[in-house]
Design an enzyme around this catalytic site. Structure first.
Site, PDB file in Angstrom:
ATOM      1  N   HIS A 124      40.895 -32.048  -8.183  1.00  0.00           N
ATOM      2  CA  HIS A 124      40.676 -33.610  -8.476  1.00  0.00           C
ATOM      3  C   HIS A 124      39.387 -34.086  -8.468  1.00  0.00           C
ATOM      4  CE1 HIS A 124      41.237 -34.489  -4.362  1.00  0.00           C
ATOM      5  NE2 HIS A 124      40.383 -35.478  -4.552  1.00  0.00           N
ATOM      6  N   HIS A 158      36.020 -27.790  -3.760  1.00  0.00           N
ATOM      7  CA  HIS A 158      35.430 -29.250  -4.231  1.00  0.00           C
ATOM      8  C   HIS A 158      33.812 -28.867  -3.933  1.00  0.00           C
ATOM      9  CE1 HIS A 158      39.364 -30.864  -3.764  1.00  0.00           C
ATOM     10  NE2 HIS A 158      39.008 -31.353  -2.662  1.00  0.00           N
ATOM     11  N   ARG A 163      64.795 -33.078  -5.244  1.00  0.00           N
ATOM     12  CA  ARG A 163      66.104 -32.829  -4.506  1.00  0.00           C
ATOM     13  C   ARG A 163      66.825 -33.992  -3.865  1.00  0.00           C
ATOM     14  NH1 ARG A 163      64.642 -27.870  -0.464  1.00  0.00           N
ATOM     15  NH2 ARG A 163      62.966 -29.156   0.578  1.00  0.00           N
ATOM     16  N   LYS A 167      36.218 -36.767 -11.068  1.00  0.00           N
ATOM     17  CA  LYS A 167      35.562 -37.867 -10.869  1.00  0.00           C
ATOM     18  C   LYS A 167      34.503 -38.224 -11.754  1.00  0.00           C
ATOM     19  CE  LYS A 167      36.543 -37.668  -5.683  1.00  0.00           C
ATOM     20  NZ  LYS A 167      37.217 -38.900  -5.538  1.00  0.00           N
ATOM     21  N   GLU A 213      34.627 -37.168   5.673  1.00  0.00           N
ATOM     22  CA  GLU A 213      35.725 -37.941   5.723  1.00  0.00           C
ATOM     23  C   GLU A 213      35.735 -38.661   6.789  1.00  0.00           C
ATOM     24  OE1 GLU A 213      39.383 -35.795   3.615  1.00  0.00           O
ATOM     25  OE2 GLU A 213      38.284 -34.315   4.811  1.00  0.00           O
ATOM     26  N   ASP A 225      39.898 -25.596   2.652  1.00  0.00           N
ATOM     27  CA  ASP A 225      40.390 -26.923   2.147  1.00  0.00           C
ATOM     28  C   ASP A 225      39.207 -27.570   1.179  1.00  0.00           C
ATOM     29  OD1 ASP A 225      42.578 -28.983   1.993  1.00  0.00           O
ATOM     30  OD2 ASP A 225      41.496 -30.192   3.319  1.00  0.00           O
ATOM     31  N   LYS A 244      35.916 -33.596   8.868  1.00  0.00           N
ATOM     32  CA  LYS A 244      36.716 -34.806   9.364  1.00  0.00           C
ATOM     33  C   LYS A 244      36.222 -35.572  10.263  1.00  0.00           C
ATOM     34  CE  LYS A 244      40.996 -33.144   7.030  1.00  0.00           C
ATOM     35  NZ  LYS A 244      40.778 -33.861   6.052  1.00  0.00           N
ATOM     36  N   ASP A 263      67.924 -28.624  -7.778  1.00  0.00           N
ATOM     37  CA  ASP A 263      67.322 -27.779  -6.778  1.00  0.00           C
ATOM     38  C   ASP A 263      66.521 -26.925  -7.419  1.00  0.00           C
ATOM     39  OD1 ASP A 263      66.409 -25.999  -5.077  1.00  0.00           O
ATOM     40  OD2 ASP A 263      68.318 -25.403  -4.089  1.00  0.00           O
TER      41      ASP A 263
HETATM   42  N1  LIG Z   1      49.633 -35.613  -1.439  1.00  0.00           N
HETATM   43  C1  LIG Z   1      48.264 -35.537  -1.907  1.00  0.00           C
HETATM   44  O1  LIG Z   1      47.510 -36.305  -1.944  1.00  0.00           O
HETATM   45  C2  LIG Z   1      47.944 -34.060  -2.450  1.00  0.00           C
HETATM   46  C3  LIG Z   1      46.630 -34.038  -2.677  1.00  0.00           C
HETATM   47  C4  LIG Z   1      45.894 -32.762  -3.293  1.00  0.00           C
HETATM   48  C5  LIG Z   1      46.888 -31.863  -3.618  1.00  0.00           C
HETATM   49  N2  LIG Z   1      48.307 -31.947  -3.178  1.00  0.00           N
HETATM   50  C6  LIG Z   1      49.017 -30.677  -3.503  1.00  0.00           C
HETATM   51  O2  LIG Z   1      50.409 -31.280  -4.076  1.00  0.00           O
HETATM   52  C7  LIG Z   1      51.452 -30.586  -3.994  1.00  0.00           C
HETATM   53  C8  LIG Z   1      52.440 -31.679  -3.554  1.00  0.00           C
HETATM   54  O3  LIG Z   1      52.082 -32.302  -2.443  1.00  0.00           O
HETATM   55  P1  LIG Z   1      52.959 -33.568  -1.730  1.00  0.00           P
HETATM   56  O4  LIG Z   1      51.726 -34.050  -0.899  1.00  0.00           O
HETATM   57  O5  LIG Z   1      53.328 -34.466  -2.860  1.00  0.00           O
HETATM   58  O6  LIG Z   1      53.966 -32.700  -1.089  1.00  0.00           O
HETATM   59  P2  LIG Z   1      55.489 -33.360  -0.746  1.00  0.00           P
HETATM   60  O7  LIG Z   1      55.331 -34.675  -0.313  1.00  0.00           O
HETATM   61  O8  LIG Z   1      55.791 -32.356   0.250  1.00  0.00           O
HETATM   62  O9  LIG Z   1      56.270 -33.614  -1.841  1.00  0.00           O
HETATM   63  C9  LIG Z   1      56.911 -32.154  -2.319  1.00  0.00           C
HETATM   64  C10 LIG Z   1      58.317 -32.629  -2.965  1.00  0.00           C
HETATM   65  O10 LIG Z   1      58.961 -31.464  -3.425  1.00  0.00           O
HETATM   66  C11 LIG Z   1      60.391 -31.457  -2.940  1.00  0.00           C
HETATM   67  N3  LIG Z   1      60.853 -30.131  -3.002  1.00  0.00           N
HETATM   68  C12 LIG Z   1      60.386 -29.109  -2.293  1.00  0.00           C
HETATM   69  N4  LIG Z   1      61.352 -28.211  -2.443  1.00  0.00           N
HETATM   70  C13 LIG Z   1      62.165 -28.299  -3.403  1.00  0.00           C
HETATM   71  C14 LIG Z   1      63.481 -27.799  -4.208  1.00  0.00           C
HETATM   72  N5  LIG Z   1      63.601 -26.480  -3.796  1.00  0.00           N
HETATM   73  N6  LIG Z   1      63.887 -28.229  -4.832  1.00  0.00           N
HETATM   74  C15 LIG Z   1      63.618 -29.671  -5.077  1.00  0.00           C
HETATM   75  N7  LIG Z   1      62.791 -30.359  -4.588  1.00  0.00           N
HETATM   76  C16 LIG Z   1      62.018 -29.942  -3.771  1.00  0.00           C
HETATM   77  C17 LIG Z   1      60.239 -32.057  -1.457  1.00  0.00           C
HETATM   78  O11 LIG Z   1      61.463 -32.296  -1.396  1.00  0.00           O
HETATM   79  P3  LIG Z   1      61.694 -32.307   0.357  1.00  0.00           P
HETATM   80  O12 LIG Z   1      60.730 -33.583   0.702  1.00  0.00           O
HETATM   81  O13 LIG Z   1      63.082 -32.756   0.360  1.00  0.00           O
HETATM   82  O14 LIG Z   1      61.219 -30.996   1.136  1.00  0.00           O
HETATM   83  C18 LIG Z   1      59.299 -33.201  -1.706  1.00  0.00           C
HETATM   84  O15 LIG Z   1      59.722 -34.248  -2.164  1.00  0.00           O
HETATM   85  C19 LIG Z   1      50.969 -29.639  -2.738  1.00  0.00           C
HETATM   86  O16 LIG Z   1      50.629 -28.174  -3.219  1.00  0.00           O
HETATM   87  C20 LIG Z   1      49.731 -30.208  -2.266  1.00  0.00           C
HETATM   88  O17 LIG Z   1      49.045 -29.226  -1.562  1.00  0.00           O
HETATM   89  C21 LIG Z   1      48.674 -33.101  -2.702  1.00  0.00           C
END
Ligand SMILES: NC(=O)c1ccc[n+]([C@@H]2O[C@H](COP(=O)([O-])OP(=O)(O)OC[C@H]3O[C@@H](n4cnc5c(N)ncnc54)[C@H](OP(=O)(O)O)[C@@H]3O)[C@@H](O)[C@H]2O)c1
Length: 518
Positions: free
Chosen positions: A186, A248, A50, A190, A224, A243, A348, A93
């Site tokens: 993930h 894992h 968005r 590995k 970690e 978590d 952690k 959106d």
């Molecule tokens: N990051 C990691 O390393 C990691 C590792 C393992 C698993 N995950 C999983 O991967 C998923 C994403 O994680 P993330 O860390 O990337 O989350 P994030 O940084 O919050 O990214 C999610 C994105 O989706 C957007 N979004 C949310 N609602 C929306 C809507 N209605 N319309 C359009 N865009 C929208 C958010 O925008 P806004 O910022 O404006 O809200 C944000 O840019 C989660 O389920 C998380 O548990 C992440």
């Protein structure tokens, strides 16, 4: 599955493409696949989010992520530009139906341009609360109809407990066939985790001793060094058991304990893994206190730097009862494993970041040598190091050089980097390529995820209803709470101090620091 050729044309749609996961993991992985010539001849990556961005701003943003997080380091301009030509951005959106209608038109016109029906991969890199809106949107726009080519990748967490996981699975399978769903953990991508299968089932010498007759116990550690950092809001709702152990660590346990699959077919491998989960002895609520231990880190010192207590981290409640450490003892009730404890622990703010599996063999049935020869003698042990370095080490006893008989433990060592002179691909590279191929072997099936929730459900329930009285109960920079030592000491065992493999990048030299005496 034949994997010598590149996968067919693919449109990769990343929902939440402006977020952290896409930036740190997905795009660096796709870029590395591109550099290694694994990407299809025709592909596009369409980021949907968005925030307001042009294609070129989106590309610049992603390049910064690649430069920072790619295993290859900074990108080269020529290669990056060629890759980036395939990256596009759509501001939308995800809660609105029109987003999916626009998407449908865009993907159809791309198919026309390519003159093919490309695979369509819908990657949900969004908070779990968005999953339903997106999958409903895709279904309304009929983007789920092509059962062969339309695939949905769902990130963990898959639910919050057994009930929510079932609800989520019911929802997903009401719109998509199970074969279209790729639940990503993930860890399973590995190299060393996959190598557990190769090691166990590609060699004949270990299988005859891979059972209760020869193995005393198994330890699985995922430690970690970092604290909860900026993820306090999420972590307060999760905790270490949800978590890490639910996914894992239990997945690693499955790979260690499973029976040999007949073929390397996705469902066959997953059937064998789910059999293990079904064989895990249920833990009754009254047993939780001696089958599991929980902890929360207080302030402490790591590498000379003072780090705050969990309760002082951003977005964490002052009196938080969330565990940042969990250890659980499981038994697998089948012919192979009856009576062999599997100790799982994760935490952690441990002294080091490491993941490893310890297979502790039984002592010899009769000691031939006099007591004086055995002062340093230790039973055999196999170590499977998963990260940061990847390798397999076998401990065995030899005669110490000299006139008298004296047995000493030594290590036989295999290191990935040394043996293959290359850094293995990142887990996301392997997994994203598998999605493009449509190979779900390394992904969680609905029943696997539900079975894993069932296994930990009693512990979750007891920890959720009985508040801890001693949090914080381990200082940052230590190996966890005393309760965890007691948990394993009840059986006369101790936690193995993790082996630290250190490999130098420039030349293939590896060294190992390990507690031979433990
Ligand atoms: N990051 C990691 O390393 C990691 C590792 C393992 C698993 N995950 C999983 O991967 C998923 C994403 O994680 P993330 O860390 O990337 O989350 P994030 O940084 O919050 O990214 C999610 C994105 O989706 C957007 N979004 C949310 N609602 C929306 C809507 N209605 N319309 C359009 N865009 C929208 C958010 O925008 P806004 O910022 O404006 O809200 C944000 O840019 C989660 O389920 C998380 O548990 C992440």
């Amino acid at each position: 599955m034949e994997k010598q050729k590149r996968p067919g044309s693919a449109a990769f749609v990343i929902f939440g493409a402006a977020g952290d996961l896409a930036w740190r993991k997905l795009i660096p992985a796709l870029y590395n696949l591109y550099l290694d010539s694994w990407m299809p001849d025709q592909f596009l990556v369409l980021g949907v989010d968005r925030s307001d961005m042009s294609d070129s701003k989106f590309r610049d943003h992603l390049r910064k992520g690649v430069d920072q997080f790619s295993r290859r380091g900074k990108s080269e301009s020529k290669e990056w530009s060629a890759f980036a030509e395939n990256l596009f951005y759509l501001k939308a959106d995800l809660r609105k139906d029109e987003t999916y209608n626009d998407l449908s038109k865009r993907l159809s016109s791309q198919d026309k341009k390519w003159d093919t029906h490309a695979n369509r991969i819908f990657y949900l890199a969004v908070p779990p609360s968005m999953i339903e809106s997106i999958t409903e949107g895709l279904a309304k726009a009929k983007l789920h109809k092509d059962r062969e080519r339309a695939r949905v990748v769902v990130e963990k967490p898959f639910g919050h407990d057994l009930e929510s996981a079932k609800k989520l699975n019911q929802h997903l399978t009401s719109e998509f066939k199970e074969s279209q769903l790729f639940r990503i953990d993930h860890y399973l991508g590995k190299e060393t985790v996959q190598n557990i299968l190769a090691f166990r089932f590609g060699n004949s010498m270990f299988e005859p001793i891979w059972n209760r007759q020869h193995i005393d116990h198994v330890q699985i550690t995922v430690a970690e060094r970092v604290g909860v950092g900026h993820r306090g809001g999420y972590y307060e709702q999760a905790g270490a058991l949800r978590d890490m152990i639910q996914n894992h660590l239990l997945q690693i346990l499955c790979l260690i304990a499973m029976e040999a699959p007949v073929t390397f077919d996705a469902n066959e491998v997953r059937n064998k893994k789910v059999d293990v989960l079904h064989a895990i002895r249920p833990i009754f609520p009254e047993q939780v206190h001696h089958m599991a231990a929980r902890g929360q880190y207080g302030g402490g010192w790591i590498e000379g730097e003072h780090v705050p207590a969990y309760r002082s981290e951003p977005d964490v409640a002052e009196g938080s009862d969330t565990e940042t450490y969990a250890s659980v003892k499981f038994y697998v009730d089948n012919w192979r494993w009856q009576g062999v404890p599997f100790y799982l622990r994760t935490g952690k703010r441990m002294p080091v970041k490491t993941s490893e599996v310890v297979i502790q063999f039984r002592p010899v049935p009769h000691q031939t040598f006099p007591a004086a020869a055995l002062l340093d003698w230790r039973p055999n042990r196999l170590l499977i190091a998963i990260q940061p370095e990847e390798g397999i080490l076998l401990r065995f006893g030899v005669k110490h050089p000299g006139p008298s008989i004296h047995l000493s433990p030594v290590m036989m060592q295999f290191y990935y980097r040394e043996a293959f002179k290359a850094k293995p691909p990142e887990a996301y590279e392997t997994l994203l390529l598998d999605v493009m191929w449509g190979d779900a072997t390394l992904f969680m099936r609905a029943d696997q995820s539900e079975a894993a929730w069932s296994v930990i459900a009693p512990v979750l329930e007891v920890w959720g209803s009985v508040k801890s009285t001693d949090f914080p109960n381990y200082p940052a920079g230590s190996w966890g709470p005393e309760e965890a030592d007691i948990l394993i000491a009840q059986d006369g065992n101790t936690w193995v101090v993790p082996t630290l493999l250190q490999c130098r990048e420039d030349i293939a030299v590896c060294s190992v620091t390990t507690e031979l005496e433990s």
